[in-house]
Design an enzyme around this catalytic site. Structure first.
Site, mmCIF file in Angstrom:
data_model
loop_
_atom_site.group_PDB
_atom_site.id
_atom_site.type_symbol
_atom_site.label_atom_id
_atom_site.label_comp_id
_atom_site.label_asym_id
_atom_site.label_seq_id
_atom_site.Cartn_x
_atom_site.Cartn_y
_atom_site.Cartn_z
ATOM 1 N N LEU A 59 -6.268 0.999 6.564
ATOM 2 C CA LEU A 59 -5.817 2.386 6.584
ATOM 3 C C LEU A 59 -4.478 2.534 5.875
ATOM 4 O O LEU A 59 -4.238 3.535 5.178
ATOM 5 C CB LEU A 59 -5.704 2.871 8.033
ATOM 6 C CG LEU A 59 -5.440 4.367 8.227
ATOM 7 C CD1 LEU A 59 -6.484 5.202 7.503
ATOM 8 C CD2 LEU A 59 -5.411 4.711 9.701
ATOM 9 N N GLU A 60 -3.615 1.549 6.028
ATOM 10 C CA GLU A 60 -2.343 1.575 5.313
ATOM 11 C C GLU A 60 -2.576 1.587 3.808
ATOM 12 O O GLU A 60 -1.895 2.295 3.061
ATOM 13 C CB GLU A 60 -1.503 0.365 5.709
ATOM 14 C CG GLU A 60 -0.106 0.349 5.106
ATOM 15 C CD GLU A 60 0.700 -0.860 5.531
ATOM 16 O OE1 GLU A 60 1.770 -1.102 4.939
ATOM 17 O OE2 GLU A 60 0.257 -1.579 6.461
#
Length: 618
Positions: free
Chosen positions: A221-222
């Site tokens: 997600l980062e």
């Protein structure tokens, strides 16, 4: 000339007389009167046309059935006007491994076009500097004292609160997102820290904050957030394109029967830090897998999401591949390489009875260090002396086994699945070590050319260490380049080259890679992508509110227009009816006068003689 008395028409108290020739002018409208009435009617008609075709105020424009105000974009470099009531704000706290940092973002009201995203920018203070604050150490240090987590983060939120207008706090979303430092903690310790934040922050601050606004995010997600932030700054989400813009055909995920959507080509991201390396890029076409196992692995690497405000619209649906490789960063790779050298040399020394590297007089030769550079590697208990030979090509060959490539199709570093890249129609940006390796020493940052880069790196590696030190002392390298960079530039140049071309399989003649530190003169953090993604539904709320306002305004305008329209018609017919009644009244007066006066008096009137029944004034 005789005069006529009108006592036969009016009461005796209204006795007056007129010249006999004035009677026809009084009873019938003259041409001037008719002209005046016509001009009056014409003027009223013009007013009517202006009323019918009148436009809305210039500050409003129509799009579809709603009304939208034109609002100025938030400037990238100017100080933010905190007195502007149309600005909204948002906070993202990046809780990293070494420290935490709060970013304050702002944006104007959405322009009402559901195809466009919020125009989010970093807030800037009166000096034009980004409103950012960082504290150390990382929040993961609160693992043993989780009840102090809110106290730890309090200075960041207080700093942000001072820059955001007080009346805006209640509508300002706050997101606290934790990364690598928190990921390595046991889940119970993670949850204890997060629970303290969820409990105490609402007590001390009025920001828009809920339990879901604080979490530990995955590396995937980062990476998605970083990809979103960079492409947003590059303007890749603005699908309106010119003929010169590169485009790509996209098969929307979940819509197999839908025709391909043509939109701007997004940019891929390469990032090599000290510990890990990451790649992220859009996969425009559906992917076929070599095996069910590969498909299962791919599910964890492909992120499909809708960045638009309306879940029913597909123009902002993206399929992005994100993969993070721990241990493949520049410093971690060097450590792995040195550990391998120590282990292999020690084993060989024992087998062959040699003492290579055990003394400075008999150093281990290392092709990945500049010529004649002496160094020591390993632990104090098992230390080796090394001497650089500065052979770039030999260094590359020595590093290839550390890529852990396999013979499977569609794989990259460590044998991890990687979907095919259309190298003929793609663009990538390389950050961190991809930039440092090309710019700090070689001064070749920007457009990447593999052959020129390899030649420059080969020349650097072969240069005597003493010469490199003289150049360093003369300030010929980048200002932030230090001795550590000079010592390991040869190794990192070779490692970056191998990761890019052997690991990720970029062809040597690839021309669409740019290495960069800034995008449009500013550093782009993954937190920008996070605030964009997390607030993606706010434009829909603004659109709905604007639509309701527009509908109300349109109803009021229509109601006012209808009222004015009928009011005009009523006034017009009243005036017209008054004119008709006036003319009929004059005709009636004329007939009565003719009936009540003697017929024999008419010749006398024409001759200017008085009637015997009417008083004559001479």
């Amino acid at each position: 000339m005789g005069r006529i008395s009108f006592s036969c028409l009016f009461p005796a108290s209204w006795h007056f007389s007129l010249p006999s020739q004035s009677l026809p002018r009084l009873l019938l409208p003259s041409s001037r009167q008719l002209l005046f009435i016509g001009l009056l009617l014409f003027f009223l008609g013009v007013c009517y046309l202006l009323l019918v075709t009148g436009k809305l105020p210039a500050s409003w424009t129509t799009k579809g059935n709603s009304f939208h105000r034109h609002l100025a974009r938030v400037s990238d470099v100017d100080a933010t006007d905190a007195s502007n009531p149309d600005l909204s704000y948002g906070l993202v706290v990046d809780c990293g491994s070494s420290g935490s940092r709060v970013y304050v973002y702002c944006w104007p009201s959405h322009n009402g076009n559901p195809h466009e995203l919020l125009d989010i920018r970093q807030m800037r203070d009166q000096n034009g500097k980004s409103v950012v604050m960082k504290i150390k150490p990382g929040i993961s240090k609160m693992a043993e004292t989780p009840e102090k987590a809110s106290d730890y983060i309090h200075p960041l939120l207080s700093f942000a609160a001072e820059h955001i207008p007080k009346n805006k706090h209640i509508e300002t979303p706050l997101y606290i997102l934790c990364t690598a430092g928190m990921r390595i903690l046991p889940e119970s310790q993670q949850e204890a820290i997060l629970e303290d934040l969820r409990t105490d922050i609402p007590v001390n601050f009025d920001f828009l904050f809920s339990d879901s606004h604080v979490e530990v995010i995955s590396g995937k997600l980062e990476g998605v957030y970083a990809w979103i932030g960079i492409n947003f700054v590059l303007g890749k989400f603005n699908h309106a394109h010119n003929d010169d813009d590169a485009v790509v055909e996209v098969n929307i995920p979940g819509s197999d029967h839908q025709e391909a959507l043509v939109r701007k080509r997004t940019a891929g991201v390469l990032d090599m830090g000290g510990v890990s390396t990451q790649i992220a890029f859009e996969v425009p076409k559906s992917v076929s897998f070599a095996s069910p196992q590969q498909e299962e692995v791919a599910k964890n690497l492909l992120a499909e999401f809708n960045l638009g405000c309306d879940a029913h619209r597909t123009d902002h649906v993206y399929r992005v591949y994100v993969s993070t490789f721990l241990g493949f960063g520049g410093n971690a790779a060097r450590q792995t390489y040195e550990e391998s050298l120590v282990k292999n040399t020690t084993t060989r020394n024992k087998l062959l009875g040699q003492h290579v590297g055990e003394m400075a007089a008999a150093p281990l030769l290392d092709p990945c260090l500049p010529t004649d550079l002496r160094d020591q590697i390993g632990s104090p208990e098992q230390k080796l002396h090394v001497l650089g030979t500065g052979d770039f090509d030999q260094c590359r060959r020595a590093l290839q086994p550390f890529l852990n490539r396999t013979n499977e199709t569609q794989t990259s570093l460590n044998g991890v699945f990687q979907p095919p890249i259309d190298y003929n129609n793609s663009q990538f940006f390389g950050f961190s070590e991809f930039y440092y390796c090309t710019e700090d020493v070689l001064r070749m940052g920007g457009d990447y050319n593999a052959s020129k880069y390899a030649q420059a790196a080969k020349s650097y590696c072969a240069t005597q260490w003493g010469t490199l030190r003289e150049r360093f002392d003369a300030g010929l390298f980048a200002s932030h380049a230090d001795l550590h960079r000079l010592q390991y530039q040869c190794f990192k140049s070779a490692w970056m080259y191998e990761v890019l071309h052997s690991g990720f399989s970029f062809p040597p003649d690839y021309k669409n890679l740019k290495t960069a530190f800034l995008v449009y003169d500013k550093e782009v953090q993954w937190t920008l992508g996070a605030i964009l993604f997390r607030t993606r539904f706010l434009p829909l709320r603004d659109i709905q509110q604007e639509s309701l306002k527009g509908l109300h305004s349109h109803w009021r305008h229509s109601f006012s227009f209808v009222n004015n329209h009928y009011l005009f018609l009523v006034c017009f017919f009243i005036v017209l009816l008054s004119i008709i009644l006036y003319m009929l009244r004059l005709r009636r007066i004329h007939r009565r006068a003719a009936q009540r006066c003697s017929p024999s008096s008419v010749p006398w009137l024409e001759e200017g003689l008085g009637s015997p029944t009417l008083p004559i004034h001479l």
